[in-house]
Design a protein around this motif. Structure first.
Motif, PDB file in Angstrom:
ATOM      1  N   UNK A   1       1.533  -1.011   8.422  1.00  0.00           N
ATOM      2  CA  UNK A   1       2.213   0.271   8.428  1.00  0.00           C
ATOM      3  C   UNK A   1       3.422   0.314   7.489  1.00  0.00           C
ATOM      4  N   UNK A   2       3.514  -0.644   6.569  1.00  0.00           N
ATOM      5  CA  UNK A   2       4.626  -0.647   5.632  1.00  0.00           C
ATOM      6  C   UNK A   2       4.322   0.230   4.423  1.00  0.00           C
ATOM      7  N   UNK A   3       5.336   0.893   3.885  1.00  0.00           N
ATOM      8  CA  UNK A   3       5.129   1.603   2.622  1.00  0.00           C
ATOM      9  C   UNK A   3       4.837   0.605   1.503  1.00  0.00           C
ATOM     10  N   UNK A   4       4.129   1.039   0.472  1.00  0.00           N
ATOM     11  CA  UNK A   4       3.662   0.153  -0.592  1.00  0.00           C
ATOM     12  C   UNK A   4       4.764  -0.714  -1.205  1.00  0.00           C
ATOM     13  N   UNK A   5       5.972  -0.199  -1.477  1.00  0.00           N
ATOM     14  CA  UNK A   5       6.992  -1.040  -2.103  1.00  0.00           C
ATOM     15  C   UNK A   5       7.431  -2.234  -1.252  1.00  0.00           C
TER      16      UNK A   5
ATOM     17  N   UNK B   1      -7.797  -9.945  -6.609  1.00  0.00           N
ATOM     18  CA  UNK B   1      -6.930 -10.375  -5.514  1.00  0.00           C
ATOM     19  C   UNK B   1      -7.618 -11.438  -4.664  1.00  0.00           C
ATOM     20  N   UNK B   2      -8.882 -11.196  -4.328  1.00  0.00           N
ATOM     21  CA  UNK B   2      -9.632 -12.160  -3.511  1.00  0.00           C
ATOM     22  C   UNK B   2      -9.820 -13.471  -4.259  1.00  0.00           C
ATOM     23  N   UNK B   3     -10.205 -13.380  -5.530  1.00  0.00           N
ATOM     24  CA  UNK B   3     -10.432 -14.595  -6.323  1.00  0.00           C
ATOM     25  C   UNK B   3      -9.138 -15.382  -6.477  1.00  0.00           C
TER      26      UNK B   3
ATOM     27  N   UNK C   1       6.375  -7.251 -11.067  1.00  0.00           N
ATOM     28  CA  UNK C   1       5.039  -6.698 -10.939  1.00  0.00           C
ATOM     29  C   UNK C   1       3.989  -7.740 -10.588  1.00  0.00           C
ATOM     30  N   UNK C   2       2.815  -7.254 -10.202  1.00  0.00           N
ATOM     31  CA  UNK C   2       1.728  -8.141  -9.797  1.00  0.00           C
ATOM     32  C   UNK C   2       1.205  -8.968 -10.966  1.00  0.00           C
ATOM     33  N   UNK C   3       1.054  -8.323 -12.121  1.00  0.00           N
ATOM     34  CA  UNK C   3       0.430  -9.025 -13.242  1.00  0.00           C
ATOM     35  C   UNK C   3       1.220 -10.278 -13.623  1.00  0.00           C
ATOM     36  N   UNK C   4       2.505 -10.129 -13.863  1.00  0.00           N
ATOM     37  CA  UNK C   4       3.304 -11.272 -14.295  1.00  0.00           C
ATOM     38  C   UNK C   4       3.417 -12.329 -13.200  1.00  0.00           C
TER      39      UNK C   4
ATOM     40  N   UNK D   1      -0.798  -9.647  -1.384  1.00  0.00           N
ATOM     41  CA  UNK D   1      -0.057  -8.404  -1.565  1.00  0.00           C
ATOM     42  C   UNK D   1      -0.835  -7.421  -2.441  1.00  0.00           C
ATOM     43  N   UNK D   2      -1.506  -7.940  -3.477  1.00  0.00           N
ATOM     44  CA  UNK D   2      -2.314  -7.076  -4.341  1.00  0.00           C
ATOM     45  C   UNK D   2      -3.462  -6.452  -3.552  1.00  0.00           C
ATOM     46  N   UNK D   3      -4.090  -7.254  -2.692  1.00  0.00           N
ATOM     47  CA  UNK D   3      -5.163  -6.729  -1.854  1.00  0.00           C
ATOM     48  C   UNK D   3      -4.632  -5.631  -0.938  1.00  0.00           C
ATOM     49  N   UNK D   4      -3.483  -5.875  -0.313  1.00  0.00           N
ATOM     50  CA  UNK D   4      -2.893  -4.877   0.592  1.00  0.00           C
ATOM     51  C   UNK D   4      -2.590  -3.572  -0.134  1.00  0.00           C
ATOM     52  N   UNK D   5      -2.240  -3.659  -1.403  1.00  0.00           N
ATOM     53  CA  UNK D   5      -1.901  -2.454  -2.166  1.00  0.00           C
ATOM     54  C   UNK D   5      -3.097  -1.533  -2.323  1.00  0.00           C
ATOM     55  N   UNK D   6      -4.282  -2.087  -2.484  1.00  0.00           N
ATOM     56  CA  UNK D   6      -5.442  -1.273  -2.834  1.00  0.00           C
ATOM     57  C   UNK D   6      -6.374  -0.958  -1.668  1.00  0.00           C
TER      58      UNK D   6
END
Length: 395
Positions: free
Chosen positions: A130-134, A219-221, A277-280, A326-331
């Motif tokens: 239930x957390x906002x994305x940020x 994200x899974x990989x 960010x996620x990428x870096x 965290x990336x998985x949770x975002x999408x």
């Protein structure tokens, strides 16, 4: 209302789950410390000594997805309570098994421990429901940071209860699982579960039709490959240090430094994701894992190189594992989060199992450097996947 008014703050429920995770990882540390030693004393032959620990991993791999289905149907809290009660039973069974030298009982105890872990592994996802994305990266990071406490409490329990007069060696270590389970029930009891939508047939159908994007696959990989590389190189490093003649005390300190490196960065990993960010962040995790393999391939090969490599391995795992979660949770959407989280953690469990069981075989067949070459290839694939998957939408 407090969360809405002050979105920069994590709710108190996240800190409760972090303590739950600390207890979960404490049980894991105690388990990995004593499983083979207790098994060696009771197994019918040396080859069977690691069977109990293997059954524990197998149970996690088999039951992680069913655990996610259970929680989708009945809620997070009933699932976590069910897991904690199973841990209590595991502790009781393990205690009496060691007291009575029952190898079958020991195998059963570790199987039950695997059932508990199947539920407990979802603490980090429950924190972001239930957390906002940020705030989600910080939520995942804070929960995983519970491992910092476990890195100290686990060895303390193992050393303090390993050999106590009047009890069989390690029996009280298993009994401690019951205490950990009771403490978990107390924490889960005060945890305020976020509201989720009911798992109606309509929502379940929407989950089945939800697209699996490149970011979700990446994200899974990322999480699964990082766990496999970490387990594989950590266990094999112990074998390599033993063959080098490194003393038990020194090798133990090296592994402890590795475990601290795994979890201590969690205190800031969420902030790093938020800033860079996620990428870096994910690419940095893979670069650290790549540096670990290159050090093994081209370094001096001495104890100092092994120690530095294990520390790099721990930090690289942290950025990759937390970043992947965290990336998985975002999408994920409300409809598909349980199913995809179950698939994600099932894949992680399978890869972690492979990483835990293959080191001795690979050490015998291809050696330390060729094992690092395989891990290097896996990390390069992960780096490319993350770079491409996050190109369009993430920095």
């Amino acid at each position: 209302m407090d969360l809405i008014a002050r979105p920069e703050r994590l709710p108190s429920s996240t800190y409760v789950l972090s303590l739950c995770q600390a207890l979960n990882l404490t049980a894991a540390v105690v388990s990995v410390t004593i499983a083979a030693l207790a098994g060696e004393k009771m197994a019918p032959g040396p080859a069977w000594a690691t069977l109990p620990y293997g059954v524990q991993f197998a149970a996690v791999a088999l039951l992680t997805y069913p655990a996610s289905v259970f929680m989708r149907r009945f809620g997070r809290k009933p699932g976590f309570l069910c897991g904690a009660m199973t841990l209590i039973v595991a502790g009781c069974v393990g205690f009496f098994a060691v007291q009575q030298s029952s190898f079958v009982g020991l195998v059963l105890a570790h199987g039950l421990l695997g059932v508990y872990v199947s539920f407990a592994n979802f603490y980090r996802f429950a924190a972001v429901d239930q957390l906002p994305a940020p705030l989600r990266p910080r939520g995942v990071s804070l929960v995983v940071a519970g491992g910092v406490l476990a890195a100290f409490i686990g060895p303390w329990i193992s050393l303090g209860l390993g050999n106590v007069d009047g009890y069989a060696p390690y029996s009280l270590c298993y009994a401690s699982f019951a205490g950990i389970g009771i403490s978990t029930i107390a924490l889960v009891g005060v945890w305020r579960q976020g509201r989720g939508i009911e798992a109606t047939p309509v929502h379940m159908e929407a989950a089945r039709k939800a697209p699996v994007t490149a970011a979700i696959l990446a994200a899974i990989f990322t999480s699964a490959s990082a766990y496999m590389v970490m387990n594989l190189l950590m266990v094999q490093a112990s074998l390599v240090m033993d063959s080098m003649g490194v003393g038990f005390h020194a090798s133990t300190l090296a592994i402890q430094a590795h475990v601290i490196a795994m979890f201590l960065p969690s205190l800031v990993t969420g902030l790093i994701i938020g800033k860079f960010g996620f990428r870096l962040t994910l690419c940095a995790g893979f670069l650290l894992l790549i540096a670990t393999t290159l050090l093994a391939l081209f370094g001096s090969g001495g104890f100092e190189a092994m120690l530095i490599g294990l520390i790099l391995l721990g930090i690289g795992w942290n950025l990759s594992y937390i970043g992947g979660g965290a990336l998985l949770a975002k999408y994920l959407t409300e409809e598909n989060r349980h199913s995809m989280q179950g698939i994600n953690d099932s894949v992680i469990a399978i890869c972690a199992t492979a990483g835990a069981f293959s080191p001795a075989l690979l050490q015998t067949l291809i050696g330390w450097k060729n094992t690092n070459l395989l891990c290097l290839l896996l990390c390069i694939i992960g780096f490319v996947m993350v770079w491409r998957a996050t190109k369009a939408t993430l920095t």
